[in-house]
Design a protein around this motif. Structure first.
Motif, PDB file in Angstrom:
ATOM      1  N   PRO A   1       0.827  -1.203   0.000  1.00 42.29           N
ATOM      2  CA  PRO A   1       0.000   0.000   0.000  1.00 42.29           C
ATOM      3  C   PRO A   1       0.868   1.263   0.000  1.00 42.29           C
ATOM      4  O   PRO A   1       1.952   1.277   0.585  1.00 42.29           O
ATOM      5  CB  PRO A   1      -0.798  -0.095   1.293  1.00 42.29           C
ATOM      6  N   GLU A   2       0.412   2.306  -0.648  1.00 47.04           N
ATOM      7  CA  GLU A   2       1.158   3.565  -0.756  1.00 47.04           C
ATOM      8  C   GLU A   2       1.591   4.090   0.618  1.00 47.04           C
ATOM      9  O   GLU A   2       2.690   4.624   0.769  1.00 47.04           O
ATOM     10  CB  GLU A   2       0.305   4.622  -1.472  1.00 47.04           C
ATOM     11  N   GLU A   3       0.752   3.886   1.611  1.00 47.63           N
ATOM     12  CA  GLU A   3       1.082   4.392   2.955  1.00 47.63           C
ATOM     13  C   GLU A   3       2.270   3.653   3.583  1.00 47.63           C
ATOM     14  O   GLU A   3       2.842   4.112   4.568  1.00 47.63           O
ATOM     15  CB  GLU A   3      -0.134   4.352   3.894  1.00 47.63           C
ATOM     16  N   ASP A   4       2.684   2.531   3.009  1.00 44.35           N
ATOM     17  CA  ASP A   4       3.842   1.785   3.520  1.00 44.35           C
ATOM     18  C   ASP A   4       5.153   2.215   2.876  1.00 44.35           C
ATOM     19  O   ASP A   4       6.218   1.696   3.229  1.00 44.35           O
ATOM     20  CB  ASP A   4       3.652   0.284   3.296  1.00 44.35           C
ATOM     21  N   LEU A   5       5.120   3.156   1.918  1.00 44.21           N
ATOM     22  CA  LEU A   5       6.321   3.542   1.186  1.00 44.21           C
ATOM     23  C   LEU A   5       7.444   3.984   2.103  1.00 44.21           C
ATOM     24  O   LEU A   5       8.594   3.564   1.939  1.00 44.21           O
ATOM     25  CB  LEU A   5       6.007   4.651   0.171  1.00 44.21           C
ATOM     26  N   GLU A   6       7.164   4.786   3.089  1.00 46.37           N
ATOM     27  CA  GLU A   6       8.217   5.250   3.996  1.00 46.37           C
ATOM     28  C   GLU A   6       8.831   4.089   4.771  1.00 46.37           C
ATOM     29  O   GLU A   6      10.043   4.008   4.932  1.00 46.37           O
ATOM     30  CB  GLU A   6       7.689   6.304   4.963  1.00 46.37           C
ATOM     31  N   ALA A   7       8.012   3.163   5.232  1.00 43.93           N
ATOM     32  CA  ALA A   7       8.522   1.999   5.965  1.00 43.93           C
ATOM     33  C   ALA A   7       9.384   1.119   5.059  1.00 43.93           C
ATOM     34  O   ALA A   7      10.424   0.605   5.496  1.00 43.93           O
ATOM     35  CB  ALA A   7       7.361   1.186   6.544  1.00 43.93           C
ATOM     36  N   VAL A   8       8.963   0.952   3.814  1.00 45.23           N
ATOM     37  CA  VAL A   8       9.742   0.171   2.861  1.00 45.23           C
ATOM     38  C   VAL A   8      11.101   0.826   2.631  1.00 45.23           C
ATOM     39  O   VAL A   8      12.148   0.166   2.657  1.00 45.23           O
ATOM     40  CB  VAL A   8       8.973   0.004   1.523  1.00 45.23           C
ATOM     41  N   ALA A   9      11.115   2.138   2.414  1.00 48.92           N
ATOM     42  CA  ALA A   9      12.370   2.866   2.196  1.00 48.92           C
ATOM     43  C   ALA A   9      13.275   2.771   3.418  1.00 48.92           C
ATOM     44  O   ALA A   9      14.481   2.545   3.283  1.00 48.92           O
ATOM     45  CB  ALA A   9      12.087   4.322   1.859  1.00 48.92           C
ATOM     46  N   GLN A  10      12.716   2.924   4.597  1.00 47.54           N
ATOM     47  CA  GLN A  10      13.526   2.825   5.818  1.00 47.54           C
ATOM     48  C   GLN A  10      14.123   1.434   5.975  1.00 47.54           C
ATOM     49  O   GLN A  10      15.294   1.291   6.337  1.00 47.54           O
ATOM     50  CB  GLN A  10      12.686   3.189   7.041  1.00 47.54           C
ATOM     51  N   ALA A  11      13.339   0.407   5.695  1.00 48.35           N
ATOM     52  CA  ALA A  11      13.836  -0.971   5.816  1.00 48.35           C
ATOM     53  C   ALA A  11      14.958  -1.234   4.809  1.00 48.35           C
ATOM     54  O   ALA A  11      15.973  -1.853   5.148  1.00 48.35           O
ATOM     55  CB  ALA A  11      12.689  -1.960   5.621  1.00 48.35           C
ATOM     56  N   ALA A  12      14.799  -0.743   3.576  1.00 46.65           N
ATOM     57  CA  ALA A  12      15.840  -0.929   2.561  1.00 46.65           C
ATOM     58  C   ALA A  12      17.110  -0.181   2.960  1.00 46.65           C
ATOM     59  O   ALA A  12      18.224  -0.696   2.794  1.00 46.65           O
ATOM     60  CB  ALA A  12      15.344  -0.455   1.202  1.00 46.65           C
ATOM     61  N   HIS A  13      16.967   1.016   3.492  1.00 51.71           N
ATOM     62  CA  HIS A  13      18.146   1.784   3.910  1.00 51.71           C
ATOM     63  C   HIS A  13      18.856   1.127   5.092  1.00 51.71           C
ATOM     64  O   HIS A  13      20.082   1.226   5.218  1.00 51.71           O
ATOM     65  CB  HIS A  13      17.759   3.227   4.243  1.00 51.71           C
ATOM     66  N   GLU A  14      18.120   0.436   5.939  1.00 51.41           N
ATOM     67  CA  GLU A  14      18.757  -0.287   7.046  1.00 51.41           C
ATOM     68  C   GLU A  14      19.647  -1.411   6.508  1.00 51.41           C
ATOM     69  O   GLU A  14      20.764  -1.608   6.978  1.00 51.41           O
ATOM     70  CB  GLU A  14      17.709  -0.850   8.005  1.00 51.41           C
ATOM     71  N   VAL A  15      19.163  -2.134   5.501  1.00 45.66           N
ATOM     72  CA  VAL A  15      19.986  -3.190   4.886  1.00 45.66           C
ATOM     73  C   VAL A  15      21.217  -2.565   4.238  1.00 45.66           C
ATOM     74  O   VAL A  15      22.330  -3.087   4.379  1.00 45.66           O
ATOM     75  CB  VAL A  15      19.172  -3.997   3.849  1.00 45.66           C
ATOM     76  N   LEU A  16      21.035  -1.454   3.549  1.00 40.38           N
ATOM     77  CA  LEU A  16      22.149  -0.733   2.932  1.00 40.38           C
ATOM     78  C   LEU A  16      23.199  -0.369   3.986  1.00 40.38           C
ATOM     79  O   LEU A  16      24.395  -0.588   3.787  1.00 40.38           O
ATOM     80  CB  LEU A  16      21.601   0.522   2.256  1.00 40.38           C
ATOM     81  N   ARG A  17      22.751   0.170   5.113  1.00 37.08           N
ATOM     82  CA  ARG A  17      23.698   0.553   6.183  1.00 37.08           C
ATOM     83  C   ARG A  17      24.431  -0.668   6.731  1.00 37.08           C
ATOM     84  O   ARG A  17      25.627  -0.601   7.034  1.00 37.08           O
ATOM     85  CB  ARG A  17      22.969   1.307   7.284  1.00 37.08           C
ATOM     86  N   GLU A  18      23.732  -1.798   6.853  1.00 41.89           N
ATOM     87  CA  GLU A  18      24.379  -3.023   7.333  1.00 41.89           C
ATOM     88  C   GLU A  18      25.444  -3.495   6.339  1.00 41.89           C
ATOM     89  O   GLU A  18      26.526  -3.927   6.751  1.00 41.89           O
ATOM     90  CB  GLU A  18      23.335  -4.122   7.544  1.00 41.89           C
TER      91      GLU A  18
END
Length: 118
Positions: free
Chosen positions: A16-33
Motif C-alpha cells: 500500500p502507498e502508505e507503507d512507502l516510507e517503511a519500505v524505504a527505511q527498511a531498505a536503507h537499514e539493509v544498505l547501512r548493514e
C-alpha cells in the motif's frame, strides 16, 4: 574480489502507498548493514520519471533505449565479495533476503565479469 548485482523490477514491489516510507527505511537499514560489513559498493533506484536516452559514436543523442532493456527500472545494489559461493550464501542468508523483505519482492543475484581495471 568480485562484484555482484542484487536487483528487482519496480512492478514486483506490491504494498500500500502508505507503507512507502517503511519500505524505504527498511531498505536503507539493509544498505547501512552492508556498508558496515564492508561489502557495499554502490546502489540506488532508477528514476523512472526521467526517460532514458541513447548516445551514439557520433555523439548524437536519441530518445529511448534498446527494446530489450525498455523495462529496466527498480532498485540495484552492487556488493563486493570474495567468491560466487560466498555471494550466493550471503544473498540467501542475508543481503538479498533482507532486501526482499524490505522491498517486499524477490531479488535477483547476478555476477559482474572480473575486470582488472575496474
Amino acid at each position: 574480489m568480485s562484484k555482484y548485482l542484487i536487483s528487482f523490477p519496480s512492478p514486483d514491489m506490491k504494498f500500500p502507498e502508505e507503507d512507502l516510507e517503511a519500505v524505504a527505511q527498511a531498505a536503507h537499514e539493509v544498505l547501512r548493514e552492508a556498508k558496515a560489513a564492508g561489502v557495499w559498493v554502490f546502489g540506488g533506484g532508477i528514476d523512472e520519471s526521467i526517460a532514458p536516452v541513447m548516445v551514439d559514436a557520433q555523439r548524437v543523442i536519441h530518445p529511448g533505449t534498446y527494446p530489450q532493456t525498455a523495462q529496466i527500472e527498480g532498485g540495484y545494489a552492487v556488493l563486493e565479495l570474495p567468491s560466487y559461493e560466498q555471494a550466493v550464501f550471503w544473498a540467501a542468508n542475508f543481503w538479498a533476503a533482507k532486501f526482499a523483505a524490505a522491498c517486499r519482492c524477490a531479488q535477483e543475484l547476478r555476477v559482474f565479469q572480473d575486470d582488472p581495471e575496474s
